[in-house]
Design a protein around this motif. Structure first.
Motif, PDB file in Angstrom:
ATOM      1  N   THR A 184     -13.560  -0.886  25.390  1.00  0.00           N
ATOM      2  CA  THR A 184     -14.613  -1.696  26.001  1.00  0.00           C
ATOM      3  C   THR A 184     -15.980  -1.076  25.714  1.00  0.00           C
ATOM      4  OG1 THR A 184     -13.117  -2.368  27.752  1.00  0.00           O
ATOM      5  CG2 THR A 184     -15.455  -2.659  28.162  1.00  0.00           C
ATOM      6  N   ARG A 185     -16.048   0.223  25.837  1.00  0.00           N
ATOM      7  CA  ARG A 185     -17.313   0.912  25.575  1.00  0.00           C
ATOM      8  C   ARG A 185     -17.707   0.717  24.109  1.00  0.00           C
ATOM      9  NH1 ARG A 185     -18.592   7.264  25.815  1.00  0.00           N
ATOM     10  NH2 ARG A 185     -20.843   7.068  25.733  1.00  0.00           N
ATOM     11  N   HIS A 202     -19.097  -2.754  23.633  1.00  0.00           N
ATOM     12  CA  HIS A 202     -20.466  -2.869  24.158  1.00  0.00           C
ATOM     13  C   HIS A 202     -21.459  -2.229  23.191  1.00  0.00           C
ATOM     14  CE1 HIS A 202     -19.820  -4.682  28.089  1.00  0.00           C
ATOM     15  NE2 HIS A 202     -18.707  -3.979  28.153  1.00  0.00           N
TER      16      HIS A 202
END
Length: 84
Positions: free
Chosen positions: A5-6, A9
């Motif tokens: 997820t990081r 992003h």
């Protein structure tokens, strides 16, 4: 899962920044071309306006630059106040 997820992003942020830079460069080129095409009209306007105000062209340019800088600072202050 968290690192994926990081990564997503960071990738989205990088992509957005690259798109923003590309759009800014396109806008800069468009403005530059427009100014080149309309240079004589702008010079005529500056000459006429300076004459009407009874000042030199360089003084008119200085005043325009000062006004633009003040407007930019005002917008920045307004934007900063809105974000708080």
């Amino acid at each position: 899962m968290l690192s994926l997820t990081r990564f997503d992003h960071q990738r989205l942020i990088f992509h957005a920044a690259r798109q923003t830079a590309r759009k800014a460069e396109m806008a800069r080129i468009a403005v530059h071309e427009w100014l080149n095409q309309h240079d004589s009209e702008l010079e005529e306007w500056k000459t006429k306006t300076a004459s009407e105000l009874g000042i030199s062209i360089s003084e008119l340019e200085r005043r325009l630059l000062t006004a633009a800088q003040e407007q930019t600072e005002s917008r920045k202050k307004s934007s900063d106040a809105d974000s708080e």
